[in-house]
Scaffold this motif. Structure first.
Motif, mmCIF file in Angstrom:
data_model
loop_
_atom_site.group_PDB
_atom_site.id
_atom_site.type_symbol
_atom_site.label_atom_id
_atom_site.label_comp_id
_atom_site.label_asym_id
_atom_site.label_seq_id
_atom_site.Cartn_x
_atom_site.Cartn_y
_atom_site.Cartn_z
ATOM 1 N N ILE A 46 0.885 -1.175 0.000
ATOM 2 C CA ILE A 46 0.000 0.000 0.000
ATOM 3 C C ILE A 46 0.916 1.216 0.000
ATOM 4 O O ILE A 46 1.887 1.266 0.764
ATOM 5 C CB ILE A 46 -0.894 0.051 1.263
ATOM 6 N N GLY A 47 0.605 2.197 -0.847
ATOM 7 C CA GLY A 47 1.446 3.390 -0.947
ATOM 8 C C GLY A 47 1.235 4.308 0.250
ATOM 9 O O GLY A 47 0.166 4.314 0.867
ATOM 10 N N ALA A 48 2.242 5.110 0.536
ATOM 11 C CA ALA A 48 2.195 5.997 1.709
ATOM 12 C C ALA A 48 1.115 7.068 1.584
ATOM 13 O O ALA A 48 0.709 7.657 2.594
ATOM 14 C CB ALA A 48 3.559 6.651 1.915
ATOM 15 N N LYS A 53 -6.722 3.246 2.458
ATOM 16 C CA LYS A 53 -6.264 1.849 2.438
ATOM 17 C C LYS A 53 -5.380 1.543 3.640
ATOM 18 O O LYS A 53 -5.447 0.456 4.209
ATOM 19 C CB LYS A 53 -5.475 1.576 1.147
ATOM 20 N N LEU A 54 -4.531 2.495 4.007
ATOM 21 C CA LEU A 54 -3.663 2.290 5.169
ATOM 22 C C LEU A 54 -4.503 2.120 6.435
ATOM 23 O O LEU A 54 -4.270 1.206 7.235
ATOM 24 C CB LEU A 54 -2.708 3.481 5.351
ATOM 25 N N ALA A 55 -5.490 2.995 6.591
ATOM 26 C CA ALA A 55 -6.333 2.927 7.791
ATOM 27 C C ALA A 55 -7.191 1.663 7.777
ATOM 28 O O ALA A 55 -7.387 1.016 8.811
ATOM 29 C CB ALA A 55 -7.196 4.183 7.900
ATOM 30 N N ASP A 56 -7.680 1.278 6.590
ATOM 31 C CA ASP A 56 -8.431 0.014 6.476
ATOM 32 C C ASP A 56 -7.552 -1.144 6.934
ATOM 33 O O ASP A 56 -7.983 -2.012 7.693
ATOM 34 C CB ASP A 56 -8.834 -0.271 5.011
ATOM 35 N N PHE A 57 -6.318 -1.137 6.459
ATOM 36 C CA PHE A 57 -5.399 -2.225 6.806
ATOM 37 C C PHE A 57 -5.181 -2.273 8.318
ATOM 38 O O PHE A 57 -5.215 -3.339 8.942
ATOM 39 C CB PHE A 57 -4.048 -2.045 6.095
ATOM 40 N N ALA A 58 -4.967 -1.101 8.921
ATOM 41 C CA ALA A 58 -4.726 -1.044 10.373
ATOM 42 C C ALA A 58 -5.942 -1.570 11.133
ATOM 43 O O ALA A 58 -5.803 -2.306 12.115
ATOM 44 C CB ALA A 58 -4.400 0.387 10.795
ATOM 45 N N GLN A 59 -7.130 -1.213 10.645
ATOM 46 C CA GLN A 59 -8.351 -1.691 11.308
ATOM 47 C C GLN A 59 -8.506 -3.203 11.159
ATOM 48 O O GLN A 59 -8.711 -3.920 12.133
ATOM 49 C CB GLN A 59 -9.567 -0.989 10.700
ATOM 50 N N GLU A 60 -8.363 -3.667 9.930
ATOM 51 C CA GLU A 60 -8.578 -5.098 9.660
ATOM 52 C C GLU A 60 -7.580 -5.975 10.389
ATOM 53 O O GLU A 60 -7.889 -7.097 10.775
ATOM 54 C CB GLU A 60 -8.487 -5.365 8.147
ATOM 55 N N ASN A 61 -6.372 -5.470 10.581
ATOM 56 C CA ASN A 61 -5.325 -6.288 11.202
ATOM 57 C C ASN A 61 -5.084 -5.938 12.662
ATOM 58 O O ASN A 61 -4.106 -6.374 13.258
ATOM 59 C CB ASN A 61 -4.031 -6.170 10.397
#
Ligand code: AMP
Ligand code: GLY
Length: 424
Positions: A46-48, A53-61
């Motif tokens: 995921i790009g900086a 997408k970054l926040a989605d990733f942090a939530q999902e994981n």
């Protein structure tokens, strides 16, 4: 804890290494990361600048802490996106990252709060800038694009002709894009440069050990400005007197000024200082670790970085005793020949195994990636070789010895990183 680091350079590698030493942490992710970071972290594609997408990733994981390494996402508001979802994140909000994002803002802030810096004027009209240069300017003079320009938006002009060309480049040709909509024209200062990084929790500031960068591409400070070709820490020129002056007139006043403006700053403030004959003055602020300053400062830090970052988020930094080893570190950047202009990529690299099990030696990846299972170059600055030593001379000797351990076809480096040590 699960920690996500955002960025892909040598700085983020140094942060990932530091985080990997925290006993609190059992899983590290890095977006997007690089081939070296992959040793400690699971790299996520995921790009900086892909905040959602970054926040989605942090939530999902179920990421417990996200650390933003780079300036662009901070200035763009990535922290606001994370906070709006109740996610814990280390770095300033958009309204505070402007300290780095706009040089005109930071100059006005310093003027308003009497923080020592070079005299200046801001311009958003090229005609007015030219008129000023033709009537009032003293040369050499410094032109700065207001916004982010990869450390390249600063022009030092020796005479009116160069300055006129500079205005055209920045404001008319938009060489640095919208960063050049506004321009700062600043008095030229002379003196030693020193970088001081600090942790800030909104009200308390704790400074780290000092460092010095080498911004020009070639030996003897010749050639074009780069992101930084090497660093050493501590700076022997950053004396106790300089520190006392800056603690009183620069560091805390900056934090207090941001708070007074309703722009509470939490994260890293990087003070670029020039030690002039009239005393230390601020050259620039950055809202993140320096690259390659982080590569010499973090290996010397004794604290658990995660604990310090959490204290910044929670506003309890006053309870942290920030400590550094009584040693020194030098980082020499191995770049692709031709950087910062034009260079080849995807060149196979060898020798990484030489760093295995060698205490006090680090190979921080800046621009590398995997191609068919092989580590190849993927940028201008490729790796930063850091070594520690009991003093600066020993650290420099160790670092240059270790630069031989990594080979690739178009390897380029400066041979005078830390030469200033000899003059101290
Ligand atoms: P900055 O991005 O503002 O740190 O500028 C990049 C580099 O340009 C600095 O590290 C200095 O070497 C140089 N520079 C910036 N401002 C000045 C100034 N007012 N006088 C002399 N050199 C400067
Ligand atoms: N090394 C200078 C910077 O990170 O801005």
């Amino acid at each position: 804890m699960k920690v996500l680091i955002v960025g892909s350079g040598g700085r983020e590698h140094a942060i990932a290494w530091s985080v990997s030493r925290s006993p609190k942490v059992d899983k590290i992710y890095c977006a997007p990361g690089n081939a070296g970071i992959a040793e400690y972290a699971q790299c996520v594609n995921i790009g900086a600048m892909e905040f959602e997408k970054l926040a989605d990733f942090a939530q999902e994981n179920q990421v417990d802490l996200t650390i933003i390494g780079m300036d662009d996402p901070l200035v763009g508001g990535v922290v606001d996106e994370f906070e709006s979802r109740g996610l814990r994140v280390f770095g300033p909000r958009k309204n505070a990252a402007i300290l780095e994002g706009s040089k005109a803002f930071s100059k006005d802030l310093m003027k308003k709060y009497h923080i020592p810096t070079a005299a200046y004027e801001n311009f958003d009209d090229p005609e007015k800038a030219l008129a000023y240069l033709r009537t009032e300017a003293k040369f050499p003079i410094v032109l700065k694009a207001d916004g982010l320009a990869l450390g390249k938006g600063v022009l030092i002009c020796q005479n009116l002709q160069e300055a006129e060309d500079g205005v055209k480049e920045i404001m008319e040709d938009k060489k640095f894009g919208n960063a050049g909509n506004t321009m700062v024209i600043e008095e030229f200062m002379t003196g030693r440069e020193v970088s001081v990084l600090s942790f800030v929790d909104g009200k308390t500031i704790k400074t780290m050990t000092s460092a010095q960068d080498h911004k020009r591409a070639k030996d003897g400070d010749q050639g074009l400005n780069t992101g930084g070709m090497g660093t050493f820490s501590p700076s022997p020129f950053y004396t106790k007197e300089v520190d006392e002056f800056c603690q009183k007139y620069v560091y805390q006043p900056t934090v207090d000024a941001m708070a007074a403006e309703g722009r509470e700053f939490k994260g890293i403030i990087f003070f670029g200082l020039m030690l002039t004959k009239d005393g230390p003055k601020v050259l620039e602020y950055n809202a993140r670790f320096g690259d390659p300053e982080a590569q010499v400062v973090l290996p010397r830090m004794k604290n658990d970085i995660v604990e310090v970052m959490e204290a910044c988020i929670d506003g309890t930094l006053d309870q942290i005793d920030l400590q550094f080893e009584d040693n020194a570190a030098v980082c020499v950047v191995l770049a692709s020949d031709g950087y910062p202009v034009k260079y080849e990529k995807e060149i196979p690299m060898y020798g990484f195994e030489n760093f295995k099990g060698k205490d006090g030696y680090y190979c921080f990846h800046a621009g590398t990636k995997f191609k068919d299972g092989q580590i190849v170059t993927n940028g201008g600055r490729v790796v930063g070789i850091t070594a520690t030593g009991s003093n600066l001379k020993e650290a420099r000797k160790n670092a240059y010895a270790a630069t031989e351990w990594i080979t690739f076809a178009n390897k380029y480096m400066r041979h005078d990183i830390g030469k200033a040590i000899d003059e101290a």
